[in-house]
Design a protein around this motif. Structure first.
Motif, short mmCIF file in Angstrom:
data_model
loop_
_atom_site.label_atom_id
_atom_site.label_comp_id
_atom_site.label_asym_id
_atom_site.label_seq_id
_atom_site.Cartn_x
_atom_site.Cartn_y
_atom_site.Cartn_z
N GLY A 1 0.77 -1.24 0.03
CA GLY A 1 -0.16 -0.12 0.17
C GLY A 1 0.88 1.21 -0.10
O GLY A 1 0.34 2.40 0.54
N ALA A 2 2.06 1.30 -0.67
CA ALA A 2 2.96 2.28 -0.75
C ALA A 2 2.34 3.45 -1.46
O ALA A 2 1.93 3.08 -2.59
N PRO A 3 2.32 4.62 -1.06
CA PRO A 3 1.65 5.97 -1.76
C PRO A 3 2.73 6.13 -3.06
O PRO A 3 3.94 5.85 -2.71
N ALA A 4 2.16 6.21 -4.12
CA ALA A 4 2.95 6.30 -5.45
C ALA A 4 2.45 7.43 -6.36
O ALA A 4 1.45 7.92 -6.32
N ARG A 5 3.46 8.04 -7.13
CA ARG A 5 3.12 8.93 -7.95
C ARG A 5 3.79 8.76 -9.54
O ARG A 5 4.83 8.34 -9.60
N ARG A 6 2.72 8.73 -10.45
CA ARG A 6 3.18 8.27 -11.60
C ARG A 6 4.04 9.57 -12.43
O ARG A 6 3.94 10.46 -12.44
N THR A 7 5.37 8.92 -12.82
CA THR A 7 6.26 9.65 -13.76
C THR A 7 6.14 9.58 -15.15
O THR A 7 6.93 10.37 -15.63
N GLY A 8 5.50 8.38 -15.63
CA GLY A 8 5.52 8.25 -17.20
C GLY A 8 5.05 6.72 -17.36
O GLY A 8 4.75 6.06 -16.56
N ASP A 9 5.39 6.50 -18.58
CA ASP A 9 4.98 5.00 -18.88
C ASP A 9 6.41 4.13 -18.75
O ASP A 9 7.30 4.53 -18.96
N ALA A 10 6.02 2.79 -18.29
CA ALA A 10 7.13 2.20 -17.84
C ALA A 10 8.02 1.52 -18.81
O ALA A 10 9.10 1.51 -18.69
N GLU A 11 7.20 1.17 -19.94
CA GLU A 11 8.14 0.35 -20.86
C GLU A 11 9.22 1.03 -21.72
O GLU A 11 10.23 0.59 -21.54
N PRO A 12 8.89 2.19 -22.16
CA PRO A 12 10.09 2.87 -22.71
C PRO A 12 11.06 3.61 -21.56
O PRO A 12 12.28 3.49 -22.17
N ALA A 13 10.65 3.83 -20.55
CA ALA A 13 11.56 4.33 -19.46
C ALA A 13 12.53 3.30 -19.02
O ALA A 13 13.64 3.50 -18.97
N VAL A 14 11.78 2.10 -18.88
CA VAL A 14 12.78 0.93 -18.39
C VAL A 14 13.72 0.54 -19.42
O VAL A 14 14.94 0.51 -19.36
N ARG A 15 13.22 0.60 -20.73
CA ARG A 15 14.05 0.19 -22.01
C ARG A 15 15.26 1.04 -21.88
O ARG A 15 16.43 0.81 -22.22
#
Length: 366
Positions: free
Chosen positions: A206-220
């Protein structure tokens, strides 16, 4: 009237004056603040990260923001300069989260829109870690956590430098990449071969989170940069192993003559020298490709297909050719062997990168 001559499109892989000056400054700092006995002592203390050294590198010298544009709070440099820093960090086996925060996490944020967090990482005020297992190759499958009403639930293993992180960048099942404060998660140390880059399990409940963008292109993007610049760290490690071994064999005597004078050892060192020279070319090519965006996937795959075997071979030769003293805990060569062995699995194995390279250049297996 004659037209212009042929244009030289070959990359210049030589080090510029600015890069050599950067190297000298980083090496001087590490000489003064990152000696081998201190690194060994930290690995025994349970707190291996040298946060004072990190502050000197990140805040004092501004090196955490090399890859960040000036208008986003960084230095506006390129991957070539970051590669020089990683060469020196590799030579010292420095226990700082440079690869994980200043390269991988920073690249992940550059693919999104969290400029405030990016500026904090660039300044060195905060340490960021991408919560993807350290062994995942660029484009490889990675674990995600469950996102529900802005909170994250799940467990991730093999996260490097999580113990030093202030913020974690976590990929979730909705396709987003989320920033989570480190104090909102549970970090449990894992047994690591390389004690200077510790791994951990990260549990989110249940960790509060803030979206920073799309994961797939960022991780790649992040893993590609991490793999490409890891080769420079491996180069620095291999150069230290070769240099220190040559120095030792010149001083060590057997049968009243320097051990380095024996022909069999000369042949081993000559072979290792050739491997290190070739590794330098591959690492520089990867850094330049990341900086220019030309043939990046191919150059990164080439560098990582070659780097790990050379770094491991260099560290193994250093251990063996130092004889009995190399087998002692007090001698730093074990730090380099463990880092080289661990790096061989970081961001994909050499075999995985060879497979990726074959596909990139349409070279089919027989």
């Amino acid at each position: 009237m004659e037209g212009p001559g042929p244009v030289n499109t070959q990359p210049d892989l030589l080090y510029s004056e600015e890069e050599e000056a950067l190297r000298a400054a980083v090496r001087d700092l590490l000489t003064d603040h990152c000696d081998a006995p201190g690194v060994i002592a930290r690995t025994e203390s349970g707190q291996p990260h040298d946060l004072a050294l990190w502050k000197a590198l990140a805040d004092g010298m501004g090196l955490a923001g090399l890859l960040v544009p000036e208008d986003k709070g960084g230095q506006g440099a390129t991957h070539r300069e970051a590669a020089v820093v990683l060469e020196e960090l590799g030579r010292a086996v420095a226990p700082v989260p440079y690869l994980t925060s200043a390269v991988v996490a920073t690249e992940a944020l550059l693919a999104g829109d969290a400029d405030d967090l990016l500026a904090e990482l660039a300044s060195g005020r905060r340490i960021g870690v991408l919560a993807v297992a350290l062994n995942v190759a660029p484009g490889g499958a990675h674990k995600v956590v469950r996102q529900e009403n802005g909170s994250l639930y799940g467990e991730l293993t093999g996260i490097a430098d999580a113990a030093a992180a202030d913020v974690l960048l976590v990929p979730a099942d909705d396709g987003g990449l989320y920033a989570v404060e480190a104090d909102a998660v549970t970090v449990t140390p894992q047994v690591s071969l390389d004690l200077t880059r510790p791994l951990a399990t990260v549990t989110l409940d249940g960790a509060p989170a803030r979206r920073t963008g799309d994961a797939e292109p960022a991780v790649r993007r992040a893993l590609r940069a991490g793999a490409g610049l890891l080769a420079s760290e491996q180069l620095g490690l291999a150069e230290w192993a070769l240099t220190e071994t040559v120095r030792y064999l010149k001083e060590r005597k057997q049968f009243n003559r320097p051990v380095g004078g024996f022909q069999a050892l000369k042949h081993r060192l000559a072979r290792l020298w050739l491997e290190v020279v070739n590794l330098r070319a591959a690492a520089r090519a990867a850094a330049d490709a990341l900086a220019t965006g030309e043939d990046t996937d191919v150059m990164v795959a080439v560098a990582q297909a070659y780097a790990a075997p050379v770094a491991v071979h260099a560290a193994e030769e250093a251990l063996q050719l130092h004889g009995g003293i190399g087998m002692t805990w007090e001698h730093p060569v074990h730090l380099y062997l463990k880092r080289a062995k661990a790096d061989a699995l970081v961001h994909g194995t050499a075999g995985a990168h060879r497979e990726a390279l074959a596909e990139l250049v349409d070279l089919q297996a027989p």
